[in-house]
Design an enzyme around this catalytic site. Structure first.
Site, short mmCIF file in Angstrom:
data_model
loop_
_atom_site.label_atom_id
_atom_site.label_comp_id
_atom_site.label_asym_id
_atom_site.label_seq_id
_atom_site.Cartn_x
_atom_site.Cartn_y
_atom_site.Cartn_z
N GLU A 96 -9.23 9.55 20.47
CA GLU A 96 -8.37 8.39 20.70
C GLU A 96 -9.11 7.06 20.80
O GLU A 96 -8.63 6.04 20.31
CB GLU A 96 -7.53 8.60 21.98
CG GLU A 96 -6.39 9.60 21.85
CD GLU A 96 -6.79 11.00 22.23
OE1 GLU A 96 -5.91 11.80 22.56
OE2 GLU A 96 -8.01 11.32 22.22
N GLU A 145 -4.70 17.91 24.52
CA GLU A 145 -4.02 17.72 25.80
C GLU A 145 -2.89 18.73 25.95
O GLU A 145 -2.63 19.24 27.05
CB GLU A 145 -3.48 16.30 25.90
CG GLU A 145 -4.58 15.25 25.97
CD GLU A 145 -4.06 13.83 25.85
OE1 GLU A 145 -4.39 13.00 26.73
OE2 GLU A 145 -3.33 13.54 24.88
#
Length: 258
Positions: A133, A113
């Site tokens: 995640e 990210e």
């Protein structure tokens, strides 16, 4: 605000931003997120014309430090961890200067990210990229489902976030996750070459072009529109007349000229 785990230095018109927490694979905690936001403001207001982002040691960034967020209440996880992370990553993505990320080590979760905030990504040959995640029971919460989808394509994000695919540097290049792959240890040299290409171009045109490309992706579109329009108006005779009339306590006489 300062944090020795984040380093900012300047080599002439090139800013170097490094994550210096190699013992934790450059994982970010709340204090580092706050510092990142502050450093982005400093970079944006500096004379730098290009920015190189990298991590110290064997990893680019392992994402969020699990120990830093796992004990938070649901409210604090949303309000503090995710919201503040968004603010810092948004500031990084919206720097007026082109941002070059050197992926000198694995780039997973929040690290990917972070890399997605860059205008160009250079990966060293040994690097792996992914969004693990959901395997921990959380989501890619620092715009991994949003900015990363806009920049890389939603289907590619599905493959990483939903199907747990992890890509090598060469695979990432073929898929558009990175823009260049270089031998291990040569990422900074390659980034320096790119930075000097940026420096050879018009500073103002480069800055505005980056903002327009960001706006086309839905990145800060409203601010970009008003900023560019405001700059246009600020250079007009009408503004000069309006300010003069205000100071002289009279009605302005606008001519409508540029």
């Amino acid at each position: 605000m300062t944090d020795m785990r984040l380093s900012l230095s300047f080599d002439g018109p090139v800013a170097h931003l490094a994550i210096c927490r190699s013992e934790k694979l450059n994982a970010l905690d709340a204090e580092m997120i706050d510092t990142l936001l502050s450093l982005c403001r400093h970079i944006d207001r500096s004379d730098a014309r290009a920015v190189i982002l990298t991590g110290e040691g064997k990893a680019f960034c392992a994402g969020g430090d699990i120990a830093a967020w796992s004990a938070l209440s649901p409210e604090d996880f949303g309000r503090r961890w995710l919201r503040d992370g968004h603010q810092a990553f948004d500031a990084l993505a919206r720097l007026r200067q082109p941002l070059i990320a050197v992926l000198n080590g694995h780039c997973l979760g929040g690290g990917l990210e972070l890399a997605a905030c860059a205008d160009l990504r250079i990966a060293e040959a040994h690097v792996k990229l992914g969004l693990p995640e959901t395997g921990l029971g959380v989501i890619p919460g620092w715009s991994g489902t949003q900015r990363a989808s806009r920049r890389f394509g939603a289907q590619l994000i599905r493959r990483m976030a939903l199907m747990a695919e992890v890509f090598s540097a060469d695979q990432a290049l073929a898929l558009g996750l990175v823009d260049q792959v270089v031998p291990s240890g040569q990422g900074m040299d390659a980034a320096t070459v790119v930075a000097h290409r940026v420096l050879a171009r018009s500073p103002r045109a480069t800055e505005i072009t980056k903002q327009l490309i960001n706006a086309a992706e839905g990145e800060d579109r409203e601010r970009t529109l008003e900023m560019l329009a405001g700059a246009l108006v600020a250079g007009s005779d009408d503004l000069a007349e309006g300010l003069s009339a205000y100071r002289e306590k009279r009605q302005p006489h606008f001519g409508g000229k540029d």
